[in-house]
Design an enzyme around this catalytic site. Structure first.
Site, PDB file in Angstrom:
ATOM      1  CG  ASP A   7      56.082   6.114  28.221  1.00  0.00           C
ATOM      2  OD1 ASP A   7      54.897   6.296  27.879  1.00  0.00           O
ATOM      3  OD2 ASP A   7      56.406   5.478  29.244  1.00  0.00           O
ATOM      4  CD  GLU A  69      51.851   5.447  25.788  1.00  0.00           C
ATOM      5  OE1 GLU A  69      50.964   5.352  26.645  1.00  0.00           O
ATOM      6  OE2 GLU A  69      52.956   4.876  25.866  1.00  0.00           O
ATOM      7  CG  ASP A 141      58.701   5.206  32.846  1.00  0.00           C
ATOM      8  OD1 ASP A 141      57.498   5.146  32.547  1.00  0.00           O
ATOM      9  OD2 ASP A 141      59.112   5.228  34.016  1.00  0.00           O
TER      10      ASP A 141
END
Length: 183
Positions: A7, A69, A141
């Site tokens: 991420d 992502e 996160d």
């Protein structure tokens, strides 16, 4: 298969590693790579921390593939550009170790983990904790990174089954934006 989820973030980049054995998922590790020790104005130094941190994680846990992502345009274009550079540093670190990288939107990950694309971070944390049978909530996160790894574990199995079935459908290697635009 061992899967690394990333991420990306300029201040905090989350990572999560899971092991996938068929439908079974096992937690290996998770955490964050923080760049707070470096002054905000020193972008190259912050990007180096992200690059080195992702390389260290891949060297330590030896994943077989990675999921990251996809960054979308935010209201603030400057923030989007900075986030894109952090994502680029992490992506470069992954491909420099010859890892295959799959990309998922936050919406795809949230649908896979929580069941709807508008899930809040707390909902993602809770579902990741349940799916991986963790004793406590992972950080936000790290939970997103683990969610990306879980999303890839499920999607990867589906694509492998389609390949075994001889279907002509294949995974796209690019993102699809709203209203069908692609890059």
């Amino acid at each position: 298969m061992r899967i690394l989820g990333i991420d990306p973030g300029l201040r905090t980049t989350g990572f999560g590693i899971i092991e996938s054995e068929g439908a079974r998922l096992h937690y290996i590790a998770s955490g964050t790579i923080k760049t707070d020790a470096v002054d905000i104005g020193q972008l190259p130094a912050r990007l180096k921390i992200i690059f080195d941190g992702v390389r260290e994680v891949t060297a330590r846990y030896q994943p077989g593939c990675a999921a990251m992502e996809i960054v979308f345009v935010n209201v603030n274009p400057q923030s989007t550009l900075l986030l894109g550079q952090a994502r680029g540093a992490a992506l470069t670190a992954l491909v420099s170790t010859d890892l295959e990288v799959s990309e998922y939107t936050a919406l795809q990950m949230k649908k896979a983990i929580v069941g709807h694309g508008q899930a809040r971070k707390e909902q993602v944390q809770e579902m990741v904790m349940r799916l991986l049978k963790l004793p406590g909530l992972p950080g936000k996160d790290a939970a997103d990174a683990l969610g990306l790894a879980i999303c890839h574990a499920h999607a990867g199995a589906s694509f492998a089954a389609m390949a075994r079935g001889g279907t002509t459908l294949a995974r796209k290697s690019h993102a699809q934006y709203k209203r069908g635009r692609t890059y």
